[in-house]
Design a protein around this motif. Structure first.
Motif, mmCIF file in Angstrom:
data_model
loop_
_atom_site.group_PDB
_atom_site.id
_atom_site.type_symbol
_atom_site.label_atom_id
_atom_site.label_comp_id
_atom_site.label_asym_id
_atom_site.label_seq_id
_atom_site.Cartn_x
_atom_site.Cartn_y
_atom_site.Cartn_z
ATOM 1 N N LEU A 127 35.522 -58.555 8.285
ATOM 2 C CA LEU A 127 35.294 -59.409 9.448
ATOM 3 C C LEU A 127 35.359 -58.517 10.674
ATOM 4 C CD1 LEU A 127 35.100 -62.193 10.916
ATOM 5 C CD2 LEU A 127 37.613 -62.208 10.908
ATOM 6 N N ILE A 128 34.286 -58.530 11.460
ATOM 7 C CA ILE A 128 34.251 -57.749 12.697
ATOM 8 C C ILE A 128 33.790 -58.650 13.839
ATOM 9 C CG2 ILE A 128 33.129 -55.847 13.939
ATOM 10 C CD1 ILE A 128 32.933 -54.335 11.296
ATOM 11 N N VAL A 129 34.521 -58.582 14.945
ATOM 12 C CA VAL A 129 34.094 -59.205 16.195
ATOM 13 C C VAL A 129 34.174 -58.101 17.242
ATOM 14 C CG1 VAL A 129 34.543 -60.983 17.926
ATOM 15 C CG2 VAL A 129 35.011 -61.462 15.503
ATOM 16 N N CYS A 130 33.041 -57.829 17.908
ATOM 17 C CA CYS A 130 33.010 -56.726 18.865
ATOM 18 C C CYS A 130 32.060 -57.054 20.011
ATOM 19 C CB CYS A 130 32.552 -55.443 18.164
ATOM 20 S SG CYS A 130 32.543 -53.982 19.240
ATOM 21 N N ALA A 131 32.450 -56.625 21.201
ATOM 22 C CA ALA A 131 31.612 -56.826 22.382
ATOM 23 C C ALA A 131 30.303 -56.049 22.250
ATOM 24 C CB ALA A 131 32.359 -56.378 23.632
ATOM 25 N N MET A 132 29.282 -56.576 22.902
ATOM 26 C CA MET A 132 27.960 -55.957 22.907
ATOM 27 C C MET A 132 27.557 -55.602 24.333
ATOM 28 S SD MET A 132 25.915 -58.468 20.306
ATOM 29 C CE MET A 132 24.478 -57.392 20.304
ATOM 30 N N ASP A 133 26.584 -54.714 24.418
ATOM 31 C CA ASP A 133 25.983 -54.370 25.707
ATOM 32 C C ASP A 133 24.484 -54.314 25.467
ATOM 33 O OD1 ASP A 133 25.863 -53.656 28.416
ATOM 34 O OD2 ASP A 133 25.818 -51.530 27.916
ATOM 35 N N THR A 134 23.765 -55.330 25.948
ATOM 36 C CA THR A 134 22.324 -55.396 25.737
ATOM 37 C C THR A 134 21.629 -55.544 27.091
ATOM 38 O OG1 THR A 134 22.356 -57.808 25.494
ATOM 39 C CG2 THR A 134 22.627 -56.511 23.474
ATOM 40 N N GLU A 135 20.323 -55.335 27.068
ATOM 41 C CA GLU A 135 19.541 -55.472 28.294
ATOM 42 C C GLU A 135 19.681 -56.876 28.874
ATOM 43 O OE1 GLU A 135 15.035 -54.654 29.082
ATOM 44 O OE2 GLU A 135 15.892 -52.970 27.950
ATOM 45 N N GLU A 136 19.603 -57.889 27.998
ATOM 46 C CA GLU A 136 19.686 -59.280 28.459
ATOM 47 C C GLU A 136 21.090 -59.621 28.956
ATOM 48 O OE1 GLU A 136 19.024 -59.007 24.728
ATOM 49 O OE2 GLU A 136 17.268 -58.039 25.571
ATOM 50 N N HIS A 137 22.087 -59.020 28.331
ATOM 51 C CA HIS A 137 23.484 -59.326 28.666
ATOM 52 C C HIS A 137 24.284 -58.033 28.779
ATOM 53 C CE1 HIS A 137 22.840 -63.593 28.016
ATOM 54 N NE2 HIS A 137 22.198 -63.279 26.917
ATOM 55 N N PRO A 138 24.131 -57.316 29.917
ATOM 56 C CA PRO A 138 24.937 -56.107 30.096
ATOM 57 C C PRO A 138 26.423 -56.465 30.072
ATOM 58 C CG PRO A 138 23.260 -56.315 31.824
ATOM 59 C CD PRO A 138 23.265 -57.607 31.060
ATOM 60 N N CYS A 139 27.217 -55.639 29.410
ATOM 61 C CA CYS A 139 28.652 -55.920 29.295
ATOM 62 C C CYS A 139 29.313 -55.729 30.659
ATOM 63 C CB CYS A 139 29.287 -54.999 28.258
ATOM 64 S SG CYS A 139 31.003 -55.427 27.933
ATOM 65 N N PRO A 140 29.993 -56.762 31.173
ATOM 66 C CA PRO A 140 30.628 -56.654 32.496
ATOM 67 C C PRO A 140 31.954 -55.889 32.467
ATOM 68 C CG PRO A 140 31.019 -58.830 31.578
ATOM 69 C CD PRO A 140 30.134 -58.104 30.602
ATOM 70 N N VAL A 141 32.440 -55.570 31.279
ATOM 71 C CA VAL A 141 33.706 -54.857 31.137
ATOM 72 C C VAL A 141 33.395 -53.453 30.636
ATOM 73 C CG1 VAL A 141 35.991 -54.907 30.050
ATOM 74 C CG2 VAL A 141 34.789 -57.052 30.511
ATOM 75 N N ARG A 142 34.032 -52.447 31.202
ATOM 76 C CA ARG A 142 33.769 -51.066 30.802
ATOM 77 C C ARG A 142 34.600 -50.667 29.593
ATOM 78 N NH1 ARG A 142 30.251 -48.726 33.847
ATOM 79 N NH2 ARG A 142 30.056 -49.103 36.071
ATOM 80 N N PHE A 143 34.253 -51.235 28.430
ATOM 81 C CA PHE A 143 34.909 -50.835 27.195
ATOM 82 C C PHE A 143 34.412 -49.445 26.809
ATOM 83 C CE2 PHE A 143 34.720 -55.563 26.471
ATOM 84 C CZ PHE A 143 36.089 -55.776 26.539
ATOM 85 N N PRO A 144 35.237 -48.646 26.113
ATOM 86 C CA PRO A 144 34.762 -47.353 25.633
ATOM 87 C C PRO A 144 33.551 -47.487 24.702
ATOM 88 C CG PRO A 144 37.155 -47.454 25.465
ATOM 89 C CD PRO A 144 36.675 -48.829 25.886
ATOM 90 N N PHE A 145 33.498 -48.587 23.911
ATOM 91 C CA PHE A 145 32.417 -48.767 22.938
ATOM 92 C C PHE A 145 31.922 -50.207 22.969
ATOM 93 C CE2 PHE A 145 30.992 -50.211 18.771
ATOM 94 C CZ PHE A 145 29.967 -49.313 18.527
ATOM 95 N N THR A 146 30.617 -50.377 22.902
ATOM 96 C CA THR A 146 30.022 -51.704 22.701
ATOM 97 C C THR A 146 28.884 -51.543 21.710
ATOM 98 O OG1 THR A 146 28.647 -51.319 24.662
ATOM 99 C CG2 THR A 146 30.587 -52.746 24.950
ATOM 100 N N LEU A 147 28.569 -52.619 21.029
ATOM 101 C CA LEU A 147 27.479 -52.620 20.048
ATOM 102 C C LEU A 147 26.146 -52.927 20.718
ATOM 103 C CD1 LEU A 147 29.195 -54.684 17.228
ATOM 104 C CD2 LEU A 147 28.379 -52.326 16.980
ATOM 105 N N ALA A 148 25.091 -52.329 20.179
ATOM 106 C CA ALA A 148 23.728 -52.675 20.575
ATOM 107 C C ALA A 148 23.247 -53.821 19.691
ATOM 108 C CB ALA A 148 22.816 -51.455 20.410
ATOM 109 N N ALA A 149 22.171 -54.473 20.103
ATOM 110 C CA ALA A 149 21.600 -55.565 19.312
ATOM 111 C C ALA A 149 21.261 -55.061 17.910
ATOM 112 C CB ALA A 149 20.358 -56.116 20.000
ATOM 113 N N GLY A 150 21.703 -55.810 16.894
ATOM 114 C CA GLY A 150 21.379 -55.482 15.507
ATOM 115 C C GLY A 150 22.180 -54.345 14.893
ATOM 116 N N GLN A 151 22.941 -53.632 15.696
ATOM 117 C CA GLN A 151 23.650 -52.438 15.200
ATOM 118 C C GLN A 151 24.641 -52.772 14.083
ATOM 119 O OE1 GLN A 151 25.594 -50.232 18.337
ATOM 120 N NE2 GLN A 151 26.481 -48.738 16.920
ATOM 121 N N LEU A 152 25.418 -53.832 14.247
ATOM 122 C CA LEU A 152 26.409 -54.190 13.238
ATOM 123 C C LEU A 152 25.730 -54.684 11.959
ATOM 124 C CD1 LEU A 152 29.400 -54.433 12.546
ATOM 125 C CD2 LEU A 152 29.379 -56.725 13.575
#
Length: 188
Positions: A127-152
Motif C-alpha cells: 500500500l502506497i500513498v504519495c504526493a504527486m507533482d503534475t502539470e495540471e496540479h503542481p505540488c504546493p508543498v516542497r517535498f523532497p520527492f513527488t510522483l509523476a503521473a503514472g509513475q507508481l
C-alpha cells in the motif's frame, strides 16, 4: 479490541487507506514504513497483525515503544531505521507506506520500492500513498520527492492493482494536493 488506543495516546486515527486495505488483507506479518509515532502500527496490532514499525525519528520510535510497553502490546516491534537504505531484512505479507515516500531521498525511491517488492511474499500486498507533482496540479508543498503521473502504476507492472488512483484532495490547511494511492497484490 480496544479501538480507542490511538485517541488515548493522542495519535491520529489510522490512515483511511490502511483501514480500507485491512478489510481484505488477513492478519499477517506487516511492515509500517515511516510509522512516525505509530497510528497505523497500533491499529494493525489491534487487528492481530504482527507489525514491524520503522522510522528514522528516534523520538517517534521511543513514543511507540512506550505505548507498547504501557499497554503490554507484544505484536509491534518498533525500531529506528533509515528507509533510504532500502535493505529490509525480512519478508512481509503487507507493507504499508502512507505519506512516507515524499520525505525520502529522491535518488533512493526506486530502490526503496524495489526492496519493498522483493520483501513482499507471494500473494502479499503493498500500500502506497504519495504526493504527486503534475502539470495540471503542481505540488504546493516542497517535498523532497513527488510522483509523476503514472509513475507508481508503472513501478508495479506485473502486480494486481486492487486499487489505483491519482486523485486531488484538500489538505487540512485548504491546499489542493494530488496523491497517488495504490494497493497492489504480488502474484503468487
Amino acid at each position: 479490541m480496544n479501538v480507542d488506543l490511538n485517541s488515548r495516546y493522542g495519535l491520529n486515527p489510522a490512515h483511511s487507506e490502511v483501514v480500507e486495505a485491512c478489510k481484505i488483507i488477513e492478519p499477517c506479518d506487516a511492515l509500517d514504513m515511516g510509522c512516525s509515532n505509530g497510528r497505523n502500527a497500533v491499529y494493525l496490532s489491534q487487528l492481530e497483525f504482527n507489525v514491524a514499525a520503522i522510522d528514522h525519528n528516534p523520538s517517534a520510535i521511543d513514543m511507540l515503544q512506550s505505548i507498547t510497553a504501557q499497554e503490554g502490546i507484544d505484536n509491534i516491534k518498533a525500531q529506528v531505521y533509515d528507509i533510504n537504505k532500502a535493505s529490509l531484512e525480512q519478508d512481509f505479507g503487507f507493507i504499508s507506506c502512507t505519506v512516507t515516500l515524499m520525505f525520502l531521498d529522491p535518488a533512493r525511491v526506486d530502490a526503496v520500492i524495489a526492496d519493498m517488492q522483493k520483501r513482499t511474499v507471494a500473494g502479499g500486498y503493498n500500500l502506497i500513498v504519495c504526493a504527486m507533482d503534475t502539470e495540471e496540479h503542481p505540488c504546493p508543498v516542497r517535498f523532497p520527492f513527488t510522483l509523476a503521473a503514472g509513475q507508481l502504476r508503472d513501478a508495479y507492472e506485473g502486480w494486481e492493482l486492487i486499487k489505483y488512483n491519482e486523485d486531488v484532495g484538500t489538505m487540512h490547511n485548504g491546499a489542493k494536493l494530488q496523491f497517488a494511492t495504490m494497493l497492489a497484490r504480488k502474484a503468487g
